[in-house]
Scaffold this motif. Structure first.
Motif, PDB file in Angstrom:
ATOM      1  N   LEU A 280      11.334 -59.576  10.215  1.00  0.00           N
ATOM      2  CA  LEU A 280      11.468 -60.443  11.383  1.00  0.00           C
ATOM      3  C   LEU A 280      12.929 -60.782  11.639  1.00  0.00           C
ATOM      4  N   SER A 281      13.665 -61.079  10.582  1.00  0.00           N
ATOM      5  CA  SER A 281      15.079 -61.426  10.728  1.00  0.00           C
ATOM      6  C   SER A 281      15.880 -60.272  11.320  1.00  0.00           C
ATOM      7  N   SER A 282      15.549 -59.055  10.881  1.00  0.00           N
ATOM      8  CA  SER A 282      16.257 -57.886  11.426  1.00  0.00           C
ATOM      9  C   SER A 282      16.000 -57.746  12.917  1.00  0.00           C
ATOM     10  N   GLY A 283      14.771 -58.017  13.350  1.00  0.00           N
ATOM     11  CA  GLY A 283      14.448 -57.893  14.759  1.00  0.00           C
ATOM     12  C   GLY A 283      15.031 -58.987  15.617  1.00  0.00           C
ATOM     13  N   GLY A 286      20.832 -59.696  17.514  1.00  0.00           N
ATOM     14  CA  GLY A 286      21.195 -59.015  18.746  1.00  0.00           C
ATOM     15  C   GLY A 286      20.562 -59.659  19.972  1.00  0.00           C
ATOM     16  N   PRO A 287      20.199 -58.856  20.989  1.00  0.00           N
ATOM     17  CA  PRO A 287      19.688 -59.415  22.246  1.00  0.00           C
ATOM     18  C   PRO A 287      18.410 -60.214  22.080  1.00  0.00           C
ATOM     19  N   ALA A 288      17.572 -59.833  21.110  1.00  0.00           N
ATOM     20  CA  ALA A 288      16.304 -60.546  20.934  1.00  0.00           C
ATOM     21  C   ALA A 288      16.516 -61.999  20.547  1.00  0.00           C
ATOM     22  N   ALA A 289      17.653 -62.283  19.910  1.00  0.00           N
ATOM     23  CA  ALA A 289      17.905 -63.653  19.459  1.00  0.00           C
ATOM     24  C   ALA A 289      18.044 -64.611  20.641  1.00  0.00           C
ATOM     25  N   ALA A 290      18.503 -64.085  21.786  1.00  0.00           N
ATOM     26  CA  ALA A 290      18.704 -64.949  22.945  1.00  0.00           C
ATOM     27  C   ALA A 290      17.577 -64.829  23.966  1.00  0.00           C
ATOM     28  N   ALA A 291      16.532 -64.080  23.629  1.00  0.00           N
ATOM     29  CA  ALA A 291      15.457 -63.823  24.587  1.00  0.00           C
ATOM     30  C   ALA A 291      14.312 -64.806  24.473  1.00  0.00           C
ATOM     31  N   GLY A 295      11.685 -62.530  22.926  1.00  0.00           N
ATOM     32  CA  GLY A 295      12.435 -61.906  21.839  1.00  0.00           C
ATOM     33  C   GLY A 295      11.729 -62.050  20.507  1.00  0.00           C
ATOM     34  N   PHE A 296      11.130 -63.213  20.275  1.00  0.00           N
ATOM     35  CA  PHE A 296      10.387 -63.418  19.030  1.00  0.00           C
ATOM     36  C   PHE A 296       9.175 -62.496  18.980  1.00  0.00           C
ATOM     37  N   THR A 297       8.467 -62.349  20.107  1.00  0.00           N
ATOM     38  CA  THR A 297       7.298 -61.474  20.148  1.00  0.00           C
ATOM     39  C   THR A 297       7.693 -60.039  19.822  1.00  0.00           C
ATOM     40  N   THR A 298       8.803 -59.586  20.379  1.00  0.00           N
ATOM     41  CA  THR A 298       9.275 -58.221  20.105  1.00  0.00           C
ATOM     42  C   THR A 298       9.657 -58.058  18.641  1.00  0.00           C
ATOM     43  N   ALA A 299      10.348 -59.053  18.099  1.00  0.00           N
ATOM     44  CA  ALA A 299      10.781 -58.968  16.702  1.00  0.00           C
ATOM     45  C   ALA A 299       9.608 -59.041  15.744  1.00  0.00           C
TER      46      ALA A 299
END
Length: 368
Positions: A280-283, A286-291, A295-299
């Motif tokens: 989860l941390s790896s996902g 980058g851009p997912a962190a600000a989404a 972004g959390f769903t994608t990660a």
């Protein structure tokens, strides 16, 4: 065993609720302070209520084996947790991984030479025992990861406080509490371990698949159903896994065999939090962190796929470790272990697919 496993579900249900109330009322440190009276109560109840149980042949401690296991698990867990931030090429990560690998390679020959090893390598010649360890590790790793990721999602994405987040997760422990006695009846009622393990793995896989394939974050009903299915899987897996661990083992080794399985469950939770948390941390970099929520769903998508795979692995193991070949390996392992104990080679419990067929009520036919 089913009732005992059900109490695990009660504790799992009480923990988030009581923990959330404590955090809301007196801060996060209260979660640790509450362990002091609980620990004292456990000591008093143990001294007053539990009868002593000693083996006829006391075993000596294995400090070298304990140290190697600590290095193995500690090094592996630290490396997995720190790798997403430091990188797999970082000296600290490589050093811990190297120490873990060396500890594993030293553990096996050292345990073979000891008279009273911490973990007897001969146990793993029994397919049911090895399957029990694998099932416990995989299923409780999934549990640790699901609890960790769900807590982050409910509090950081949905913005819930600790107590409401615990209430959202209630379907999981409630289903664990309700289905654990059923697993005991299925396993001990003549059906064996195969059916509850297949059902457990299927429920866990379906839960992960629902979260991976559908937008459960947008539907409260789907999310609660997914939590309930996963809790049902955990409730069904614990009893047959423990039964498999002792199936065919000599009575003098049954306690050690079940103890290894119980320890594997705790190790699985720790590794599940480390591994799935690292994924989860790896996902989230980058851009997912600000989404935000998207972004959390994608990660979290790879985490849910891993949970689905864990469930499928449990269901497959339920078929493989209850086969005729698996039962023969359990009998052969019991025969090898019994002479060293000076006891008969009779099993602690019958094989994983044995059915009650004794002449007297309540008896179970031994191995043929």
């Amino acid at each position: 065993m089913g009732a005992w496993s059900s109490s695990f579900g009660i504790g799992l249900a009480s923990g988030p609720l009581l923990g959330g109330a404590l955090v809301a009322g007196d801060g996060w440190r209260s979660v640790f302070w509450v362990n002091v009276p609980i620990g004292l109560a456990a000591l008093v109840l143990t001294a007053c209520c539990l009868p002593e149980s000693r083996t006829a042949t006391p075993r000596r401690a294995d400090p070298l084996g304990q140290a190697l296991v600590v290095v193995l698990l500690g090094g592996l867990t630290f490396a997995v947790i720190r790798a997403p931030r430091l990188g797999w090429g970082a000296p600290a990560v490589w050093g811990c991984l190297t120490a873990a690998v060396l500890a594993l390679f030293c553990l096996v020959p050292c345990e073979r030479r000891r008279r009273d090893p911490l973990v007897d390598p001969r146990f793993f010649r029994s397919i049911p025992f090895s399957g029990s360890v694998a099932v416990s590790l995989v299923s409780f790793a999934a549990l640790g990861g699901v609890l960790f990721v769900s807590t982050l999602y409910l509090q950081d994405v949905r913005g819930l406080s600790a107590l409401p987040a615990g209430m959202w997760m209630l379907p999981m422990p409630v289903m664990t509490m309700l289905l654990a006695p059923l697993a005991g009846r299925l396993t001990g009622g003549g059906r064996g371990a195969r059916l509850p393990l297949v059902l457990a793995g299927s429920a866990m896989a379906l839960s992960g698949l629902m979260c991976a394939a559908f937008q459960t974050e947008g539907s409260a009903v789907l999310l609660l159903v997914a939590y309930g299915l996963f809790g049902a899987g955990i409730g069904l897996v614990d009893v047959p896994a423990t039964a498999l661990a002792v199936s065919g083992m000599p009575r003098s080794r049954a306690g050690v065999a079940s103890g290894i399985t119980m320890a594997t469950c705790r190790v699985g939770v720790a590794l599940g939090v480390a591994v799935l948390g690292a994924v989860l941390s790896s996902g989230l970099h980058g851009p997912a962190a600000a989404a935000g929520a998207a972004g959390f769903t994608t990660a979290a998508h790879p985490v849910r796929c891993i949970v689905t795979g864990c469930g499928a692995a449990v269901a497959l193991a339920g078929v493989l470790v209850t086969s005729g070949r698996a039962e023969r390996s359990a009998r052969e392992t019991a025969a090898r272990l019994a002479p060293a104990d000076g006891t008969a080679a009779g099993p602690a419990v019958p094989g994983p697919s044995a059915r009650p067929c004794g002449r007297t009520a309540g008896t179970v036919a031994p191995w043929p």
